[in-house]
Design a protein around this motif. Structure first.
Motif, PDB file in Angstrom:
ATOM      1  N   VAL B 132       0.838  -1.002   0.107  1.00 14.07           N
ATOM      2  CA  VAL B 132      -0.031   0.174   0.247  1.00 14.07           C
ATOM      3  C   VAL B 132       0.659   1.228  -0.051  1.00 14.07           C
ATOM      4  O   VAL B 132       0.544   2.426  -0.463  1.00 14.07           O
ATOM      5  CB  VAL B 132      -0.936  -0.137   1.192  1.00 14.07           C
ATOM      6  CG1 VAL B 132      -0.344   0.209   2.449  1.00 14.07           C
ATOM      7  CG2 VAL B 132      -2.120   0.716   0.807  1.00 14.07           C
ATOM      8  N   GLY B 133       2.021   1.094   0.299  1.00 11.27           N
ATOM      9  CA  GLY B 133       3.137   2.333   0.169  1.00 11.27           C
ATOM     10  C   GLY B 133       3.421   2.866  -1.118  1.00 11.27           C
ATOM     11  O   GLY B 133       3.898   4.010  -1.361  1.00 11.27           O
ATOM     12  N   THR B 212     -10.077  -8.250   0.201  1.00  6.33           N
ATOM     13  CA  THR B 212     -10.332  -7.543   1.147  1.00  6.33           C
ATOM     14  C   THR B 212      -9.055  -6.448   1.112  1.00  6.33           C
ATOM     15  O   THR B 212      -9.177  -5.291   1.193  1.00  6.33           O
ATOM     16  CB  THR B 212      -9.783  -8.288   2.524  1.00  6.33           C
ATOM     17  OG1 THR B 212     -10.635  -9.221   2.671  1.00  6.33           O
ATOM     18  CG2 THR B 212     -10.105  -7.405   3.763  1.00  6.33           C
ATOM     19  N   LEU B 215     -10.282  -3.451  -1.337  1.00  3.86           N
ATOM     20  CA  LEU B 215     -10.688  -2.420  -0.689  1.00  3.86           C
ATOM     21  C   LEU B 215      -9.881  -1.637   0.219  1.00  3.86           C
ATOM     22  O   LEU B 215      -9.677  -0.351   0.281  1.00  3.86           O
ATOM     23  CB  LEU B 215     -11.865  -2.847   0.219  1.00  3.86           C
ATOM     24  CG  LEU B 215     -13.062  -3.326  -0.417  1.00  3.86           C
ATOM     25  CD1 LEU B 215     -14.317  -3.627   0.807  1.00  3.86           C
ATOM     26  CD2 LEU B 215     -13.688  -2.102  -1.201  1.00  3.86           C
ATOM     27  N   ILE B 216      -8.964  -2.152   1.020  1.00  2.00           N
ATOM     28  CA  ILE B 216      -8.129  -1.313   1.883  1.00  2.00           C
ATOM     29  C   ILE B 216      -7.139  -0.628   0.939  1.00  2.00           C
ATOM     30  O   ILE B 216      -7.020   0.459   0.920  1.00  2.00           O
ATOM     31  CB  ILE B 216      -6.979  -2.627   2.584  1.00  2.00           C
ATOM     32  CG1 ILE B 216      -7.834  -3.116   3.568  1.00  2.00           C
ATOM     33  CG2 ILE B 216      -5.934  -1.815   3.080  1.00  2.00           C
ATOM     34  CD1 ILE B 216      -7.074  -4.193   4.415  1.00  2.00           C
ATOM     35  N   ILE B 219      -9.230   2.553  -0.385  1.00  2.00           N
ATOM     36  CA  ILE B 219      -9.455   3.425   0.542  1.00  2.00           C
ATOM     37  C   ILE B 219      -8.212   4.288   1.143  1.00  2.00           C
ATOM     38  O   ILE B 219      -8.023   5.609   0.997  1.00  2.00           O
ATOM     39  CB  ILE B 219     -10.298   2.965   1.701  1.00  2.00           C
ATOM     40  CG1 ILE B 219     -11.481   2.457   1.384  1.00  2.00           C
ATOM     41  CG2 ILE B 219     -10.203   3.849   2.997  1.00  2.00           C
ATOM     42  CD1 ILE B 219     -12.288   1.601   2.472  1.00  2.00           C
ATOM     43  N   VAL B 220      -7.130   3.292   1.400  1.00  2.00           N
ATOM     44  CA  VAL B 220      -5.741   4.026   1.801  1.00  2.00           C
ATOM     45  C   VAL B 220      -5.354   4.954   0.671  1.00  2.00           C
ATOM     46  O   VAL B 220      -4.641   6.155   1.034  1.00  2.00           O
ATOM     47  CB  VAL B 220      -4.910   3.183   2.372  1.00  2.00           C
ATOM     48  CG1 VAL B 220      -3.453   3.579   2.654  1.00  2.00           C
ATOM     49  CG2 VAL B 220      -5.360   2.154   3.432  1.00  2.00           C
ATOM     50  N   PHE B 223      -6.250   8.348   0.725  1.00  2.00           N
ATOM     51  CA  PHE B 223      -5.227   9.516   1.744  1.00  2.00           C
ATOM     52  C   PHE B 223      -4.259  10.263   1.111  1.00  2.00           C
ATOM     53  O   PHE B 223      -3.998  11.061   1.724  1.00  2.00           O
ATOM     54  CB  PHE B 223      -4.787   8.557   3.052  1.00  2.00           C
ATOM     55  CG  PHE B 223      -5.936   7.737   3.753  1.00  2.00           C
ATOM     56  CD1 PHE B 223      -7.258   8.394   3.506  1.00  2.00           C
ATOM     57  CD2 PHE B 223      -5.648   6.944   4.615  1.00  2.00           C
ATOM     58  CE1 PHE B 223      -8.409   7.606   4.304  1.00  2.00           C
ATOM     59  CE2 PHE B 223      -6.601   6.156   5.439  1.00  2.00           C
ATOM     60  CZ  PHE B 223      -7.987   6.645   5.053  1.00  2.00           C
ATOM     61  N   PHE B 224      -3.776   9.762   0.066  1.00  2.00           N
ATOM     62  CA  PHE B 224      -2.705  10.371  -0.569  1.00  2.00           C
ATOM     63  C   PHE B 224      -3.200  11.337  -1.581  1.00  2.00           C
ATOM     64  O   PHE B 224      -2.342  11.904  -2.373  1.00  2.00           O
ATOM     65  CB  PHE B 224      -1.581   9.241  -1.185  1.00  2.00           C
ATOM     66  CG  PHE B 224      -0.854   8.575  -0.042  1.00  2.00           C
ATOM     67  CD1 PHE B 224       0.376   9.261   0.308  1.00  2.00           C
ATOM     68  CD2 PHE B 224      -1.294   7.326   0.250  1.00  2.00           C
ATOM     69  CE1 PHE B 224       1.188   8.596   1.088  1.00  2.00           C
ATOM     70  CE2 PHE B 224      -0.686   6.702   1.232  1.00  2.00           C
ATOM     71  CZ  PHE B 224       0.495   7.339   1.829  1.00  2.00           C
ATOM     72  N   ILE B 235     -13.403   9.950   4.574  1.00  2.00           N
ATOM     73  CA  ILE B 235     -13.224   9.688   5.933  1.00  2.00           C
ATOM     74  C   ILE B 235     -11.962  10.739   6.402  1.00  2.00           C
ATOM     75  O   ILE B 235     -12.106  11.246   7.355  1.00  2.00           O
ATOM     76  CB  ILE B 235     -12.260   8.316   5.885  1.00  2.00           C
ATOM     77  CG1 ILE B 235     -13.670   7.157   5.813  1.00  2.00           C
ATOM     78  CG2 ILE B 235     -11.476   7.883   7.363  1.00  2.00           C
ATOM     79  CD1 ILE B 235     -13.259   5.924   5.860  1.00  2.00           C
ATOM     80  N   ILE B 251     -17.363   3.820   7.305  1.00  2.00           N
ATOM     81  CA  ILE B 251     -16.924   2.647   7.981  1.00  2.00           C
ATOM     82  C   ILE B 251     -18.087   1.458   8.004  1.00  2.00           C
ATOM     83  O   ILE B 251     -17.994   0.498   7.296  1.00  2.00           O
ATOM     84  CB  ILE B 251     -16.312   2.559   9.392  1.00  2.00           C
ATOM     85  CG1 ILE B 251     -15.258   3.550   9.221  1.00  2.00           C
ATOM     86  CG2 ILE B 251     -16.312   1.277   9.984  1.00  2.00           C
ATOM     87  CD1 ILE B 251     -14.720   4.178  10.544  1.00  2.00           C
ATOM     88  N   ALA B 254     -18.161   0.703   4.434  1.00  2.00           N
ATOM     89  CA  ALA B 254     -16.751  -0.172   3.972  1.00  2.00           C
ATOM     90  C   ALA B 254     -17.108  -1.561   4.548  1.00  2.00           C
ATOM     91  O   ALA B 254     -16.614  -2.614   3.825  1.00  2.00           O
ATOM     92  CB  ALA B 254     -15.545   0.445   4.633  1.00  2.00           C
ATOM     93  N   ALA B 255     -17.703  -1.807   5.632  1.00  2.00           N
ATOM     94  CA  ALA B 255     -18.018  -3.071   6.112  1.00  2.00           C
ATOM     95  C   ALA B 255     -18.979  -3.920   5.309  1.00  2.00           C
ATOM     96  O   ALA B 255     -18.858  -4.967   4.951  1.00  2.00           O
ATOM     97  CB  ALA B 255     -18.724  -2.920   7.594  1.00  2.00           C
ATOM     98  N   GLY B 258     -17.271  -4.553   2.040  1.00  2.00           N
ATOM     99  CA  GLY B 258     -16.302  -5.786   2.242  1.00  2.00           C
ATOM    100  C   GLY B 258     -17.054  -7.033   2.365  1.00  2.00           C
ATOM    101  O   GLY B 258     -16.583  -7.936   1.703  1.00  2.00           O
TER     102      GLY B 258
END
Lengths: 305, 281
Positions: B132-133, B212, B215-216, B219-220, B223-224, B235, B251, B254-255, B258
């Motif tokens: 994810v980085g 999973t 989705l992560i 979403i993450v 953030f960038f 969020i 959330i 998202a739940a 997911g």
């Protein structure tokens, strides 16, 4: 060792591809620089070049290819640039410096380890409870499994900000995120492990008139060890991701996640890539450490290879 | 304070009920299997509500479930837009591209043993890394819109799926492969009729893990940097405004997304690998 040659070949191929990919990625900027420096570039002028795709432009100007590997803020830094940056920010900088990756790595690592420790211990305890109490099993287990399918990482920014508003900062909020990310995989894996003895094994314990406690200590617990380590490896990788993501929202100045974020704010691509490799190295070291512990433990238990 | 006491009384009562059901004669029934976790979950929600109201916690620390539900109902259009942006455009397209790419690579890897021995250690290594980085880099390359999110998802799902498919393609025994050979089956006949079906449990394992991750990643990555729509964007912006009810509403989305995503993959798995021991009974 049979696979050493193929692995090296694949790694070499990736590196070669990376260098080649740098050429079209950075060619526009390289052409501009070259033209300013008086080197002839085809076609001349900014405007026609902007219209052009990167690959045709690269094909027409082979003499400036070398320039694409040495830029300051390239779109894609070349491998050696990342390696040099990594070397400079780890070995040559003092570890207390704000520009040292060792410093930032430690900030992230400490939060990861604290959180992972809490999450793993809590996970094992809950798993023991689940195996012993039917009510707990039926109530909690479906939720623990369901939690694996949802992106619970999404609540990380909220934890950071809420704890920040009540005055808790620094390591603790990140550790909490790391803890809950490693918690659920450990619960699920450990429950599976504690349940792994077959009915025949359990019957054998019963013929020896073993108490519930003895069955647990001498059969279930040893049987769960391989499962535990498998889930610990997943858990620690998740913990690291949690700590990194936990560094994003407050624009935190410290940690590998903060390096990624500040690099992307200021277009410091080399910094982003070196931070990315630092996280990769950190993750690899952590997983390898768990794997080494697993080997040592299994060997002492007499089941290792 | 009475509300807090009520919360703990409720907890004790629900727990007693669950113990009775779990140790009672009906414990094995389908109703008990659904009812016990449902009672547990609802009790937690009720306790949350009672404690928040009882202690008068400020909304910026923990909003009560009723407030979250209210906010959820009131902002359905926004939540839907965010869902489409992040899940449908970002996660789903990236997931499909990543899985297809992994499938193609797995076939290549399967045909050349040299490639398999070289790529598999590298692949399992990369699958354990915090991929994810790569999000800030890919956001820089592909812009703020959903394409960059899809790219992050592609990179995230590629290696777990590749490793699982390749492991699955190794699943057949020598005897089975020899049988195909005695029938003069070509490589592709052997592939489609024997080895791919045998690999399916592994393939779906990879697909489920990746659902999973997708989705992560989506979403993450937001953030960038993102356009002004999307679950990750909402969020981070709502956290900044301390509008935590909105964060919780996202959330919830998202739940739901997911578990639905996972559920659909698991459902297809049950249809495809009906023959496998883990799916029988």
């Amino acid at each position: 060792m049979r696979s050493l040659l193929p692995v090296l070949t694949v790694v070499a191929a990736i590196l070669a591809f990376w260098y080649v990919a740098c050429i079209p990625m950075n060619i526009h900027f390289a052409a501009m620089q070259a033209e300013r420096a008086g080197v002839p570039v085809t076609p001349e002028g900014m405007a026609p070049r902007r219209e052009m795709g990167a690959i045709p432009l690269a094909a027409r100007n082979p003499h400036i290819w070398a320039e694409t590997w040495v830029q300051d803020k390239p779109r894609l830094p070349a491998p050696h640039q990342v390696a040099i940056e990594l070397w400079q920010t780890t070995v040559e900088k003092k570890v207390t410096s704000k520009r040292s990756l060792v410093f930032h790595g430690w900030v992230t690592l400490s939060a990861t380890l604290v959180g992972f420790g809490i999450g793993a211990v809590a996970g094992v305890l809950l798993a023991v409870g689940i195996v012993h109490s039917r009510a707990m099993d039926m109530s909690v287990m479906p939720w623990a499994i369901a939690s694996q399918t949802i992106p619970i990482l999404a609540i990380a920014p909220m934890i950071i900000v809420v704890l920040n508003s009540v005055g808790v900062q620094g390591l603790v909020p990140k550790a909490i995120i790391s803890a809950y990310l490693s918690f659920f995989p450990v619960v699920v894996g450990m429950v599976k492990g504690l349940r792994s003895p077959t009915p025949m094994d359990l019957d054998l314990m019963r013929t020896w008139n073993a108490s519930r406690d003895q069955t647990f200590r001498k059969l279930r617990l040893p049987a769960s060890v391989p499962y535990l380590f498998a889930s610990l490896k997943i858990g620690i990788a998740a913990s690291l991701v949690g700590a990194i993501v936990g560094e994003l929202p407050t624009g935190a100045a410290r940690g590998l996640g903060a390096r990624l974020l500040s690099g992307s704010y200021y277009g410091q691509t080399v910094q982003i890539w070196s931070a990315l490799f630092a996280t990769a190295i950190l993750a690899a070291v952590l997983v390898a450490a768990i794997a080494a512990m697993e080997r040592a433990t299994l060997k002492r238990m007499g089941v290792g290879r | 304070m009475p509300l807090v006491i009520a919360a703990f009384v409720l907890w004790a009562a629900a727990w007693w009920l669950n113990i009775r059901i779990a140790n009672g004669p009906a414990a094995g029934s389908q109703a008990a299997k659904l009812g016990v976790p449902a009672i547990f979950g609802l009790t937690l929600l009720a306790m949350w509500e009672l404690i928040v109201r009882g202690l008068d916690l400020p909304m910026v620390i923990l909003p009560a479930p009723s407030m979250i539900a209210e906010r959820f109902a009131a902002s359905l259009p926004i939540l839907w837009q965010d869902f489409v942006q992040t899940v449908v455009k970002g996660a789903l397209s990236g997931y499909v591209i990543g899985c297809l790419a992994a499938f193609g690579t797995a076939i290549l890897v399967d045909r050349w043993d040299f490639l398999r021995r070289g790529l598999m250690p590298v692949g399992s290594f990369v699958a354990a890394l915090p991929i994810v980085g790569t999000a800030p880099i890919l956001v820089m390359w592909y812009g703020f819109d959903w394409q960059s999110k899809a790219a992050v998802v592609v990179v995230m799902v590629f290696f777990p799926v590749l490793v699982n498919i390749t492991a699955g393609l190794q699943e057949t025994t020598q005897m089975q492969r020899d049988q195909m050979k005695t029938w003069a089956a070509s490589y592709w006949q052997g592939f489609w009729k024997l080895r791919l079906p045998a690999a399916m449990p592994f393939v779906f394992n990879g697909l489920k893990i990746s659902s999973t991750l997708a989705l992560i990643g989506a979403i993450v990555a937001e953030f960038f940097g993102s356009p002004i729509v999307g679950m990750g964007f909402r969020i981070s912006i709502s956290v900044g405004q301390l509008a935590l009810d909105m964060v919780w509403a996202e959330i919830v989305v998202a739940a739901i997304a997911g578990s639905a995503f996972y559920g659909i993959v698991a459902f297809i798995e049950r249809k495809v690998t009906f023959w496998h021991p883990s799916q029988r009974g």
